[in-house]
Structure formats: C-alpha cells, structure tokens
Design a protein around this motif. Structure first.
Motif, PDB file in Angstrom:
ATOM      1  N   GLY A  84      -6.210  -0.169  -8.263  1.00 53.20           N
ATOM      2  CA  GLY A  84      -7.023   0.326  -7.115  1.00 53.20           C
ATOM      3  C   GLY A  84      -8.278  -0.379  -6.950  1.00 53.20           C
TER       4      GLY A  84
ATOM      5  N   HIS B   6     -11.347  -5.666  -0.296  1.00 53.86           N
ATOM      6  CA  HIS B   6     -11.599  -5.007   0.880  1.00 53.86           C
ATOM      7  C   HIS B   6     -13.062  -4.772   0.985  1.00 53.86           C
ATOM      8  CE1 HIS B   6      -7.398  -2.925   0.551  1.00 53.86           C
ATOM      9  NE2 HIS B   6      -7.195  -4.198   0.883  1.00 53.86           N
TER      10      HIS B   6
ATOM     11  N   ALA C 267       0.691  -1.299  -0.068  1.00 51.57           N
ATOM     12  CA  ALA C 267      -0.188  -0.133  -0.080  1.00 51.57           C
ATOM     13  C   ALA C 267       0.796   1.197   0.050  1.00 51.57           C
ATOM     14  CB  ALA C 267      -0.888   0.132   1.322  1.00 51.57           C
TER      15      ALA C 267
ATOM     16  N   PHE D 155       2.369   1.662  -3.416  1.00 48.11           N
ATOM     17  CA  PHE D 155       1.205   1.874  -4.483  1.00 48.11           C
ATOM     18  C   PHE D 155       0.640   3.125  -4.252  1.00 48.11           C
ATOM     19  CE2 PHE D 155      -3.563   1.402  -5.386  1.00 48.11           C
ATOM     20  CZ  PHE D 155      -3.294   1.036  -6.708  1.00 48.11           C
TER      21      PHE D 155
ATOM     22  N   CYS E   8      -7.804  -3.676  -5.834  1.00 50.40           N
ATOM     23  CA  CYS E   8      -7.685  -3.902  -4.137  1.00 50.40           C
ATOM     24  C   CYS E   8      -8.897  -3.939  -3.534  1.00 50.40           C
ATOM     25  CB  CYS E   8      -6.578  -2.651  -3.622  1.00 50.40           C
ATOM     26  SG  CYS E   8      -5.169  -2.476  -4.555  1.00 50.40           S
ATOM     27  N   LYS E   9      -9.726  -2.554  -4.012  1.00 50.33           N
ATOM     28  CA  LYS E   9     -10.747  -2.210  -3.122  1.00 50.33           C
ATOM     29  C   LYS E   9     -11.695  -3.531  -3.216  1.00 50.33           C
ATOM     30  CE  LYS E   9     -14.143   1.260  -2.864  1.00 50.33           C
ATOM     31  NZ  LYS E   9     -15.599   0.759  -2.699  1.00 50.33           N
TER      32      LYS E   9
HETATM   33  C1  ASC Z   1      -4.567   2.223  -1.928  1.00 48.34           C
HETATM   34  C2  ASC Z   1      -4.607   1.414  -0.655  1.00 48.34           C
HETATM   35  C3  ASC Z   1      -5.363   0.476  -0.918  1.00 48.34           C
HETATM   36  C4  ASC Z   1      -6.101   0.873  -2.125  1.00 48.34           C
HETATM   37  C5  ASC Z   1      -7.478   0.747  -1.958  1.00 48.34           C
HETATM   38  C6  ASC Z   1      -8.408   0.994  -3.398  1.00 48.34           C
HETATM   39  O1  ASC Z   1      -3.712   3.074  -2.054  1.00 48.34           O
HETATM   40  O2  ASC Z   1      -3.812   1.499   0.253  1.00 48.34           O
HETATM   41  O3  ASC Z   1      -5.805  -0.356  -0.036  1.00 48.34           O
HETATM   42  O4  ASC Z   1      -5.430   1.816  -2.633  1.00 48.34           O
HETATM   43  O5  ASC Z   1      -7.749   1.692  -1.301  1.00 48.34           O
HETATM   44  O6  ASC Z   1      -9.357   1.614  -3.278  1.00 48.34           O
END
Ligand code: ASC
Length: 156
Positions: free
Chosen positions: A143, A150, A47, A50, A146-147
């Motif tokens: 991104g 999550h 992260a 990124f 990643c999301k």
């Molecule tokens: C980032 C980060 C994440 C992803 C996520 C994308 O920079 O730390 O976990 O992007 O937020 O939505």
C-alpha cells in the motif's frame, strides 16, 4: 471466416499480421485516450483485488487463504500492465490525472513502478504462505508503494 480469408487472400492476411507484429510497444494503442483508458483499467482492477486482500488483512472479512492467493495473483498480473501505456503523447489525453512529472522524471517514476511491482510479488508470497499477520504486513508495505506514486505523480 479467418480460414476462408487465408484461403482467398493469403498475402493480405500475412500483411495484416506483419503490421500487428511490427508495431512497437509504444504504438499498441490506436489513440492516446485508449492508452489512458487501458492504464486506468489495469489500475482499477488491481485496486479492486488489492482491496479484497486488505479487507482480509484487516479483519473486515474472514481470512480465506485461497481467496487471498487468487486476488494476489490478479494484483501481480495487473501490476505489469499499466506502464507501457504511459507513452509519449498520453500526458494530456482522456481524463488522465497523471502529472507531467511522470514524463519529466521518468526514471524516478519507473523506479516507483518497479518498487510497487516488487512489493506485490512479496504480497503474493505472503498470500501463498497462508498466514494473516504476514499478509497484513505485506499489504501495508505494498500500500505504501502505491501511495508513494499517487502522492508524487497523480493529480489531487
Ligand atoms: C488501495 C488502493 C490504492 C492504494 C493506496 C494505498 O487499496 O486502491 O490506490 O491502496 O490507497 O495508500
């Protein structure tokens, strides 16, 4: 010290080596909490780097192609690490925010991981191309990947 151990107790050294080599991937952590710490650490480093790419992609810091590449290389390397640390018995360990669905829908979780790993490889290619617009587009897609996990697999 290692060499003297080998001289004095070659059989002991070999036995210790065999033990380490024989451990299956799922047993590479002494305690479940260690696995949680390991996967969280890999995600934390990922992260961070990124985010550095995001700052460039979004114009918060000046675009620097070499830095983008170096950061993307780290993101790609980190993206491979967390998933062996989601083994059996690590669902309630440490301060994990991983939801039970990680284990009950493991194939979906793994597919999401693979998607993210593929997107960060594309991000790395964009960083190598040295074009900010391309980097920005790839950053957006990565991104999202990643999301997606999550949203479904992480508490809060
Ligand atoms: C980032 C980060 C994440 C992803 C996520 C994308 O920079 O730390 O976990 O992007 O937020 O939505």
């Amino acid at each position: 010290m290692q060499s003297s151990l080998l001289k004095i107790r070659p059989s002991l050294a070999l036995a210790a080596l065999a033990l380490v080599v024989a451990l299956p991937a799922s047993a590479q952590f002494q305690k479940p909490e260690d696995a949680v710490k390991y996967r969280q650490s890999a995600f934390t480093v990922m992260a961070n780097h990124f985010g550095r790419i995001g700052a460039m992609a979004n114009g918060r810091v000046p675009f620097d192609a070499a830095a983008a590449q170096a950061n993307a290389d780290i993101v790609v390397a980190m993206s491979k690490l967390p998933y062996t640390a989601f083994g059996e018995g690590t669902d309630k360990a440490g301060n994990t925010r991983a939801l039970p669905v990680v284990w009950s829908k493991r194939a979906d979780f793994d597919a999401g991981a693979k998607k993210m790993q593929d997107e960060v490889v594309k991000l790395q290619a964009a960083a190598k191309a040295g074009n900010r617009d391309q980097l920005k587009a790839a950053f957006g897609e990565a991104g999202k990947s990643c999301k997606a996990c999550h949203d479904d697999y992480r508490k809060e």
